[in-house]
Each structure stands twice: as C-alpha cells, then as structure tokens.
Write a protein that holds these residues in place. Structure first.
Motif, PDB file in Angstrom:
ATOM      1  N   TRP A 198      -7.399  -0.138   4.090  1.00 36.43           N
ATOM      2  CA  TRP A 198      -7.090  -0.101   2.660  1.00 36.43           C
ATOM      3  C   TRP A 198      -7.189   1.333   2.129  1.00 36.43           C
ATOM      4  CZ3 TRP A 198      -5.259  -4.617   0.919  1.00 36.43           C
ATOM      5  CH2 TRP A 198      -5.603  -5.771   1.620  1.00 36.43           C
ATOM      6  N   SER A 208      -8.710   0.908  -3.572  1.00 35.38           N
ATOM      7  CA  SER A 208      -8.178  -0.452  -3.532  1.00 35.38           C
ATOM      8  C   SER A 208      -9.254  -1.466  -3.909  1.00 35.38           C
ATOM      9  CB  SER A 208      -7.651  -0.784  -2.136  1.00 35.38           C
ATOM     10  OG  SER A 208      -6.552   0.031  -1.798  1.00 35.38           O
ATOM     11  N   ARG A 260      -2.666  -0.808  -5.492  1.00 35.46           N
ATOM     12  CA  ARG A 260      -4.083  -0.715  -5.130  1.00 35.46           C
ATOM     13  C   ARG A 260      -4.878  -1.940  -5.590  1.00 35.46           C
ATOM     14  NH1 ARG A 260      -1.906   2.273  -2.406  1.00 35.46           N
ATOM     15  NH2 ARG A 260      -2.284   4.519  -2.078  1.00 35.46           N
ATOM     16  N   GLN A 261      -4.213  -2.912  -6.153  1.00 34.27           N
ATOM     17  CA  GLN A 261      -4.873  -4.142  -6.597  1.00 34.27           C
ATOM     18  C   GLN A 261      -4.238  -5.325  -5.860  1.00 34.27           C
ATOM     19  OE1 GLN A 261      -6.633  -5.210 -10.761  1.00 34.27           O
ATOM     20  NE2 GLN A 261      -4.437  -5.592 -10.892  1.00 34.27           N
ATOM     21  N   PHE A 262      -5.089  -6.100  -5.160  1.00 38.23           N
ATOM     22  CA  PHE A 262      -4.609  -7.160  -4.286  1.00 38.23           C
ATOM     23  C   PHE A 262      -5.351  -8.452  -4.601  1.00 38.23           C
ATOM     24  CE2 PHE A 262      -4.373  -3.034  -2.333  1.00 38.23           C
ATOM     25  CZ  PHE A 262      -3.090  -2.969  -1.821  1.00 38.23           C
ATOM     26  N   VAL A 311     -13.602  -1.773   1.679  1.00 40.98           N
ATOM     27  CA  VAL A 311     -12.836  -1.945   0.454  1.00 40.98           C
ATOM     28  C   VAL A 311     -13.703  -2.666  -0.570  1.00 40.98           C
ATOM     29  CG1 VAL A 311     -11.851  -4.228   1.007  1.00 40.98           C
ATOM     30  CG2 VAL A 311     -10.544  -2.625  -0.415  1.00 40.98           C
ATOM     31  N   MET A 363       0.837  -1.207   0.000  1.00 38.62           N
ATOM     32  CA  MET A 363       0.000   0.000   0.000  1.00 38.62           C
ATOM     33  C   MET A 363       0.867   1.251   0.000  1.00 38.62           C
ATOM     34  SD  MET A 363      -2.815  -1.042   2.896  1.00 38.62           S
ATOM     35  CE  MET A 363      -3.376  -2.737   3.060  1.00 38.62           C
ATOM     36  N   THR A 379       0.169  -5.424  -8.920  1.00 36.16           N
ATOM     37  CA  THR A 379      -0.677  -6.241  -8.050  1.00 36.16           C
ATOM     38  C   THR A 379       0.148  -6.814  -6.915  1.00 36.16           C
ATOM     39  OG1 THR A 379      -2.038  -6.868  -9.954  1.00 36.16           O
ATOM     40  CG2 THR A 379      -2.218  -8.242  -7.987  1.00 36.16           C
TER      41      THR A 379
END
Length: 305
Positions: free
Chosen positions: A118, A122, A100-102, A147, A95, A175
């Motif tokens: 988050w 996100s 911002r992509q998990f 989120v 972060m 990611t």
C-alpha cells in the motif's frame, strides 16, 4: 435457510464460505505454478481449529493433496482464482492513479490489507459482522501490518454508511470499493441500497469492483452434483443455493452503474487465467459463464477504463 436478519460467525452459514475461499488461496499459494501469493490464507484456515481444514492444507500426504486439489480442480475453484487475480489487479490499478482510500465490503478472511504493498497515506476500511472481524484480528494478531487498517463491525443490511463515516471515512476523497463474493448473499433490495450508498459516498474518480453469480438456469443437475462433491471434499458441507438470494428480480449491477453514468468494464475470467498460464477445463466453463466480474468508475473528466 437464510432470513433477512440472520447472523453467523466464521464457522457457519455464510461465514463458512469465507473459510473455503481462504483454503483455495492457501492451496494455490502452495503450488509450484501459483498465480498469486497469499501467505496469510493458510494461517486463517488453521485458526479455525478444524482437523479437516488443517489436514487439507498439509502438503506431505498424497490423500490430502487430492482433497485440496479437488477444490481447485472443482467447478468453482477456477473462478475463485480468477477473481482473486482480478481484484488484486484492480487495487493495484487504483493505487497507480492516486487512490488512497479503500473499502472492502464483507471483508471476511480477505488478507489484502496485510499482503498488498500500500502507498504511504493509504487507509483500508474492512466491513463485516463483529464475530468475523474478531476472528481475523485474533488469527493475525502477531502479523505486522503497514497500512492504516480500520475495522468497521456492521451488518451490511443495516446503516453501514454511518458506521463507516464514524471510523473516519472521507466521502470527498476518491475511493476504491470492493464487493468480492458479496452480492448474492444480499436480498435484491439490499443490493440496490448498497450500490446507491456506494454511489452517494463516492467522489469523482472513485471506482467499484464486484462479482456476482447470475443464476442457476444454465446449470445442469450434473454440474450441481460435481460442485457439491468438490465443496464436500474441501470440507465445506454447505448448500450454496440455500445461502444465496435469487438472481431473478434483482438489478444487474452492470446496468445499474451504467444508468448512473459510471464507466463499466467487464472482466473475462477465462482469458485472465489463460494469460497467467492456467488452462480452464471444459467442466469449469459453465460456472465461469454464470458470473459477472466487473469494474465501474465514476468519471472525473479524464478517467478511462
């Protein structure tokens, strides 16, 4: 015995181990010297509807505290605590650098989508079998979540990249991937396909964190006995060695990522716990030494570990 096309819900086979991890997190959260907080873990365990699990998490009864404590003091509990700390920090670091992509692979009863802070914008994708995701969604239906959490019901031995993209995953964005407690439950060839798929879907600046046990060769019969006793006292009557696929013949993920030009760094679970004021007993050290805990980053020119 595992088969390559088997399935399960949260109370059986591989699913039951997710309950054990959630129970560990719930017990740790309730300690006065807790090293992390997971306020959702106890709720997830309670939703199982099992008296033995529920009794373990009630703190008023000395016998029940001993039951729960046996799991933490057992040979596996220390590593599970260390890896929770490690992966929490991993996501926080991602972060901080703007990810911002998990994606949480085999998310099980992981409640990070609910309990972590988050940043705005996100998106958290959780992949697991449909029955497992359904159980968690029902158990936490009344809990707020801030989120954009997207469930991806899929078997990771199948074409999960398509299912992920269908939910809006953008491979052009960096990611942060997580495979916590996953890889030994996959055959070696399925592990290699999963890592290859992760790499193919990862833009520069992406990162991957994972752990995996490296085999039983250094483990004594006495260690196996203590481990089985600790699991049984926690209510988990499963034979882990029957659920795991062999380490032998499988690619070491550290080697795999290094060969594909990712930056690799290993975590030290003992040092991590000691940094948080938790002493690791000698009896737990063999289990610590039989695990890989690591992060890999696909460089974009300015990335370092």
């Amino acid at each position: 015995m595992r088969t390559d096309d088997d399935s399960w819900d949260i109370t059986e086979s591989v699913g039951a181990t997710a309950i054990g991890v959630a129970a560990m997190r719930a017990y740790e959260t309730g300690r006065e010297d807790a090293v992390f907080q997971d306020p959702y873990a106890g709720k997830l365990v309670g939703a199982v509807g099992s008296d033995s699990w529920t009794r373990m998490l009630r703190g008023q009864d000395e016998d029940l505290r001993e039951t729960g404590g046996a799991f933490i003091r057992g040979v596996m509990g220390y590593f599970l605590i260390a890896r929770t700390l490690y992966f929490d920090r991993y996501f926080a670091d991602a972060m901080e650098v703007g990810v911002r992509q998990f994606v949480i692979l085999a998310s099980g009863l992981d409640a990070r989508a609910y309990r972590m802070q988050w940043p705005s914008g996100s998106v958290v994708f959780e992949l697991d079998l449909p029955k497992v995701l359904e159980f968690k969604a029902n158990a936490l239906a009344d809990d707020p979540i801030e989120v954009d959490r997207r469930e991806v019901p899929v078997d990771l031995r199948q074409d999960w990249p398509k299912a992920l993209r269908d939910k809006g995953f953008d491979p052009s964005k960096p990611t942060a991937w997580l495979a916590e407690g996953l890889l030994r439950y996959l055959p070696g060839e399925a592990q290699d396909r999963l890592l290859a798929n992760v790499a193919e879907l990862s833009a520069p600046g992406s990162r991957m964190a994972l752990n995996i046990g490296t085999g039983e060769r250094a483990v004594s019969d006495e260690f196996r006995k203590r481990r089985a006793e600790a699991l049984a006292q926690a209510g988990l009557r499963v034979d882990l060695e029957q659920l795991w696929y062999p380490w032998e013949g499988r690619t070491d993920p550290r080697t795999w990522f290094a060969m594909h030009s990712w930056l690799v760094r290993e975590g030290d679970p003992v040092a991590l716990l000691e940094a948080h004021g938790r002493t690791v007993p000698e009896a737990a050290l063999p289990d610590m030494g039989n695990h890989i805990l690591m992060t890999a980053i696909r460089p974009r020119g300015d990335d370092t570990l």
